[in-house]
Design an enzyme around this catalytic site. Structure first.
Site, PDB file in Angstrom:
ATOM      1  N   ARG A   1     101.432  54.936  -0.652  1.00 17.09           N
ATOM      2  CA  ARG A   1     101.788  53.711  -0.993  1.00 17.09           C
ATOM      3  C   ARG A   1     102.160  53.016   0.481  1.00 17.09           C
ATOM      4  O   ARG A   1     102.700  53.603   1.241  1.00 17.09           O
ATOM      5  CB  ARG A   1     103.480  53.992  -1.776  1.00 17.09           C
ATOM      6  CG  ARG A   1     103.032  54.197  -3.381  1.00 17.09           C
ATOM      7  CD  ARG A   1     104.535  54.539  -3.849  1.00 17.09           C
ATOM      8  NE  ARG A   1     105.547  53.635  -3.469  1.00 17.09           N
ATOM      9  CZ  ARG A   1     106.727  53.647  -4.280  1.00 17.09           C
ATOM     10  NH1 ARG A   1     107.011  54.442  -5.207  1.00 17.09           N
ATOM     11  NH2 ARG A   1     107.623  52.762  -3.919  1.00 17.09           N
TER      12      ARG A   1
ATOM     13  N   ARG B   1     118.449  46.601 -10.257  1.00 18.75           N
ATOM     14  CA  ARG B   1     118.432  47.118  -8.758  1.00 18.75           C
ATOM     15  C   ARG B   1     119.526  46.377  -8.329  1.00 18.75           C
ATOM     16  O   ARG B   1     119.644  46.524  -6.821  1.00 18.75           O
ATOM     17  CB  ARG B   1     116.913  47.002  -8.274  1.00 18.75           C
ATOM     18  CG  ARG B   1     116.412  48.247  -7.431  1.00 18.75           C
ATOM     19  CD  ARG B   1     115.090  47.729  -6.917  1.00 18.75           C
ATOM     20  NE  ARG B   1     114.706  48.532  -6.283  1.00 18.75           N
ATOM     21  CZ  ARG B   1     113.750  49.570  -6.661  1.00 18.75           C
ATOM     22  NH1 ARG B   1     113.713  49.562  -7.829  1.00 18.75           N
ATOM     23  NH2 ARG B   1     113.381  50.430  -5.969  1.00 18.75           N
TER      24      ARG B   1
ATOM     25  N   ARG C   1     114.307  50.513   2.525  1.00 18.27           N
ATOM     26  CA  ARG C   1     114.675  50.674   1.369  1.00 18.27           C
ATOM     27  C   ARG C   1     115.867  51.177   0.897  1.00 18.27           C
ATOM     28  O   ARG C   1     116.746  50.953  -0.198  1.00 18.27           O
ATOM     29  CB  ARG C   1     113.540  51.479   0.464  1.00 18.27           C
ATOM     30  CG  ARG C   1     112.142  50.522   0.363  1.00 18.27           C
ATOM     31  CD  ARG C   1     110.984  51.119   0.242  1.00 18.27           C
ATOM     32  NE  ARG C   1     110.972  52.121  -0.900  1.00 18.27           N
ATOM     33  CZ  ARG C   1     110.189  53.125  -0.969  1.00 18.27           C
ATOM     34  NH1 ARG C   1     109.022  53.368  -0.093  1.00 18.27           N
ATOM     35  NH2 ARG C   1     110.061  54.006  -1.834  1.00 18.27           N
TER      36      ARG C   1
ATOM     37  N   LYS D   1     113.096  59.556  -9.912  1.00 22.53           N
ATOM     38  CA  LYS D   1     113.312  58.822 -11.056  1.00 22.53           C
ATOM     39  C   LYS D   1     111.864  58.808 -11.816  1.00 22.53           C
ATOM     40  O   LYS D   1     111.839  59.172 -13.192  1.00 22.53           O
ATOM     41  CB  LYS D   1     113.710  57.475 -10.720  1.00 22.53           C
ATOM     42  CG  LYS D   1     115.082  57.148  -9.976  1.00 22.53           C
ATOM     43  CD  LYS D   1     115.549  55.858 -10.001  1.00 22.53           C
ATOM     44  CE  LYS D   1     114.479  54.907  -9.183  1.00 22.53           C
ATOM     45  NZ  LYS D   1     114.734  55.470  -7.628  1.00 22.53           N
TER      46      LYS D   1
HETATM   47  P1  ADP Z   1     111.565  53.486  -4.966  1.00 24.67           P
HETATM   48  O1  ADP Z   1     112.337  53.749  -6.282  1.00 24.67           O
HETATM   49  O2  ADP Z   1     110.806  54.707  -4.685  1.00 24.67           O
HETATM   50  O3  ADP Z   1     112.166  52.583  -3.905  1.00 24.67           O
HETATM   51  P2  ADP Z   1     109.886  51.717  -6.760  1.00 24.67           P
HETATM   52  O4  ADP Z   1     108.193  51.967  -7.256  1.00 24.67           O
HETATM   53  O5  ADP Z   1     110.704  51.679  -7.918  1.00 24.67           O
HETATM   54  O6  ADP Z   1     110.269  52.742  -5.532  1.00 24.67           O
HETATM   55  O7  ADP Z   1     109.843  50.132  -6.148  1.00 24.67           O
HETATM   56  C1  ADP Z   1     109.318  49.632  -5.015  1.00 24.67           C
HETATM   57  C2  ADP Z   1     109.583  48.392  -4.811  1.00 24.67           C
HETATM   58  O8  ADP Z   1     109.231  47.301  -5.820  1.00 24.67           O
HETATM   59  C3  ADP Z   1     110.739  48.215  -4.281  1.00 24.67           C
HETATM   60  O9  ADP Z   1     111.065  48.430  -2.821  1.00 24.67           O
HETATM   61  C4  ADP Z   1     111.099  46.678  -4.586  1.00 24.67           C
HETATM   62  O10 ADP Z   1     110.420  45.782  -3.279  1.00 24.67           O
HETATM   63  C5  ADP Z   1     110.395  46.226  -5.436  1.00 24.67           C
HETATM   64  N1  ADP Z   1     111.118  46.366  -6.932  1.00 24.67           N
HETATM   65  C6  ADP Z   1     111.109  47.436  -7.932  1.00 24.67           C
HETATM   66  N2  ADP Z   1     111.967  47.098  -8.924  1.00 24.67           N
HETATM   67  C7  ADP Z   1     112.617  46.076  -8.437  1.00 24.67           C
HETATM   68  C8  ADP Z   1     113.727  45.472  -9.056  1.00 24.67           C
HETATM   69  N3  ADP Z   1     114.339  45.754 -10.309  1.00 24.67           N
HETATM   70  N4  ADP Z   1     113.999  44.319  -8.468  1.00 24.67           N
HETATM   71  C9  ADP Z   1     113.738  43.938  -7.265  1.00 24.67           C
HETATM   72  N5  ADP Z   1     112.732  44.526  -6.650  1.00 24.67           N
HETATM   73  C10 ADP Z   1     111.907  45.611  -7.254  1.00 24.67           C
END
Ligand code: ADP
Length: 195
Positions: A140, A88, A151, A13
């Site tokens: 990360r 999410r 996740r 993404k």
């Molecule tokens: P990925 O898409 O690889 O899982 P992201 O960088 O989008 O990673 O997100 C990393 C972490 O940030 C998630 O696992 C979560 O803990 C938190 N996070 C990101 N966006 C949200 C959201 N909209 N609601 C809740 N937690 C979020």
């Protein structure tokens, strides 16, 4: 044009959001990047968010909805935005709907990047190894195999139920996220042209 990119962790993404940002002049709103910046800043909220992320769990809907609502009011979002990592949960999708209506905005398209989950864990492990070996960026702290597994579980249980929500509203378009970066970008352009 206002877009949401949906897909499991490691689907690409962020990569596609950056390409869309360049191609269409849209602003990329990555909640993961925002939370990592908050974590690095060392504030109490940032520290709490980092602990939640490192466990592979989701930060609360209330906090995320507040962050996005405030961010959407910034002038740079007027030309259009790409949401990457938000919504999410179904509650976040509903809150987004309500806040966009209130702000006089709407979504034009929700792009699902469909991927083979068996291959995702390898991709993410590769991302962690690359970051470590090239010393370009720190790996990360949530890219370990245990946290990635968590996740993916969280994605299936809490995020995948958003897909029918957008399908019912006629906004959902699915592209094959397993193709090359260029091919995926082309497929996204094609779906956006008719959106
Ligand atoms: P990925 O898409 O690889 O899982 P992201 O960088 O989008 O990673 O997100 C990393 C972490 O940030 C998630 O696992 C979560 O803990 C938190 N996070 C990101 N966006 C949200 C959201 N909209 N609601 C809740 N937690 C979020």
């Amino acid at each position: 044009m206002n877009i949401v990119l949906l897909g499991p962790p490691g689907a690409g993404k962020g990569t596609q959001a950056e390409l869309l940002q360049e191609r269409y002049g849209l602003v990329q709103l990555s909640t993961g990047d925002m939370l990592r910046a908050a974590g690095a800043s060392g504030t109490e909220l940032g520290r709490q968010a980092k602990a939640v992320m490192d466990a592979g769990q989701l930060v609360s809907d209330e906090i995320m909805v507040g962050i996005i609502s405030q961010r959407l009011d910034a002038p740079d979002c007027q030309a259009g935005f790409i949401l990457d990592g938000f919504p999410r949960t179904v509650a976040q999708a509903e809150a987004l709907d309500a806040m966009l209506t209130q702000k006089g905005l709407k979504l034009d398209c929700v792009v699902e990047m469909a991927v083979d989950e068996a291959i995702l864990a390898d991709r993410i492990a590769g991302r962690a190894a690359d970051a470590g070996s090239q010393a370009r960026s720190d790996p990360r702290s949530d890219d370990t195999i245990e946290v990635v597994t968590k996740r993916l579980e969280v994605y299936r249980a809490q995020t995948a139920p958003i897909l029918p929500f957008y399908k019912e509203r006629g906004l959902l378009k699915t592209v094959d996220g397993m193709a090359t970066i260029d091919e995926v970008a082309k497929s996204i352009e094609t779906v956006l042209e008719v959106a």
